[in-house]
Enzyme design. Sequence first.
Site, mmCIF file in Angstrom:
data_model
loop_
_atom_site.group_PDB
_atom_site.id
_atom_site.type_symbol
_atom_site.label_atom_id
_atom_site.label_comp_id
_atom_site.label_asym_id
_atom_site.label_seq_id
_atom_site.Cartn_x
_atom_site.Cartn_y
_atom_site.Cartn_z
ATOM 1 N N PRO A 86 -20.372 23.008 68.798
ATOM 2 C CA PRO A 86 -20.505 23.166 70.266
ATOM 3 C C PRO A 86 -21.163 24.515 70.853
ATOM 4 C CG PRO A 86 -18.201 22.890 69.647
ATOM 5 C CD PRO A 86 -18.965 22.807 68.416
ATOM 6 N N GLU A 113 -11.151 23.987 63.383
ATOM 7 C CA GLU A 113 -11.584 24.829 64.360
ATOM 8 C C GLU A 113 -12.944 25.410 64.067
ATOM 9 O OE1 GLU A 113 -9.125 26.454 66.626
ATOM 10 O OE2 GLU A 113 -8.221 24.565 66.116
ATOM 11 N N ARG A 151 -36.452 9.166 63.122
ATOM 12 C CA ARG A 151 -37.628 8.430 64.086
ATOM 13 C C ARG A 151 -38.879 9.121 64.246
ATOM 14 N NH1 ARG A 151 -37.210 7.823 68.736
ATOM 15 N NH2 ARG A 151 -37.651 5.644 69.145
ATOM 16 N N ASP A 166 -41.333 6.177 74.066
ATOM 17 C CA ASP A 166 -39.743 6.094 74.371
ATOM 18 C C ASP A 166 -39.472 7.377 75.237
ATOM 19 O OD1 ASP A 166 -38.554 4.436 73.241
ATOM 20 O OD2 ASP A 166 -38.032 5.307 71.374
HETATM 21 N N1 ADE Z 1 -19.027 19.734 66.467
HETATM 22 C C1 ADE Z 1 -17.844 19.522 67.278
HETATM 23 N N2 ADE Z 1 -18.515 19.353 68.516
HETATM 24 C C2 ADE Z 1 -19.766 19.450 68.309
HETATM 25 C C3 ADE Z 1 -20.866 19.227 69.414
HETATM 26 N N3 ADE Z 1 -20.555 19.165 70.785
HETATM 27 N N4 ADE Z 1 -21.916 19.339 68.748
HETATM 28 C C4 ADE Z 1 -22.391 19.513 67.708
HETATM 29 N N5 ADE Z 1 -21.351 19.572 66.496
HETATM 30 C C5 ADE Z 1 -19.927 19.634 67.209
#
Ligand code: ADE
Length: 386
Positions: A86, A113, A151, A166
């Site tokens: 994230p 984590e 793709r 697309d």
């Molecule tokens: N791993 C955990 N959450 C994630 C996300 N939002 N994007 C990519 N990998 C992740």
Amino acid sequence: MRVTVVTAFPELLEPFTRSGVIGKAVEKGILEIRCINPRNHAEGAYGQIDDYAYGSGGMVLMPEPLARAVDAAREEGPATVVYPGPQGIPLGQHLVESLAVNEHLVIVCGRYEGVDERFVEEYVDLEISIGDYVLTGGELPAMVIVDAVSRMISGVVGQESAVEEDSFFRGMLDTPHYTRPASWRGREVPKVLTGGDHEAIRSWRRGQSSARTAGRRPDIIAGANIGPYLDKGVYVILVPATETIPAADLSDMAEACFAFGCKRLLCVVHGGSERKSLQAHAGERVKAVSTMESAFAWIQKREKAEPFTIVSSGKAGGIHWLELKRRALDSGRPLVFVFDMTEKEKIPAGAETAILGPIRGGKGDVSLSNARDAAVVILDRFFGWR
Ligand code: ADE
């Protein structure tokens, strides 16, 4: 293309690599996907790959088993190592296309984590996020990345023109789609789609794309080429600083305009002999005209519609290009960009006109004195691929 997924849960990827479009690409040998389990590269007898995080107490994947797994993946040659997390840079179509040029991608899936930061520093080329939410592991993002990237590989999607059309490929959202039955629970397929008039269908689809994008994702219009979504043609009118502008300079500018999809560069030259000489030497992408009125009259006659005119002033106080891009898309009219280097000509009354603010850059508002440079910068904002 080869993809190696480093994961402690290879069974999560198994059905993905065997089903649908991806399964077919694997079967045809266009795409190779394999998993390496870091447990098989763990040091202890129990295959331990995680441990308590210093400071927070959660569980973190240890660096050594991951490092060994990536080393094993790289045995056959170099690879780009991606870590989905994230905190990564957001995955968008531009990044998908850049990833698709790699011959070998290694995707390292985190769990708990996350992974030990020293592994990221030592091994990871790119940390990628698939959205602003937290998942329990990197396997779903890995599948998202593989799916989107695959793709882009020739032969993976049957009809390649479908990929081009697309959503996001040209920076705009897709149109709605319908199949049989034409009437379902009292809801009808839009009449235009069943009518067989292909030009009307194309126009409807362009309208749907524009309206959806403007309504739902106005933020992405900045990076879109709106050319394919305009119903009418695009023209540039130049009033050169001098009537004795060299024909070569003019055809050079016309070439640049043409590259962005403009139909004609109209050049306003009052003097009859200068105009004749320009027309004779500047090429067919240039039309020399005697007045601004005749330029507009010619465009109007050709397009059978009143144009939407954008005047590049180079002065502060105009409208931001992004807002004009949205309005141009919304107008459904032919688009005319006016570069008046003399600042003396009047736009004919009645034409819907907007003044474009200056190009900003460097130490402030940059006013480009060269019409070709200004046109290229501005046209790129409206019709460039991002
Ligand atoms: N791993 C955990 N959450 C994630 C996300 N939002 N994007 C990519 N990998 C992740």
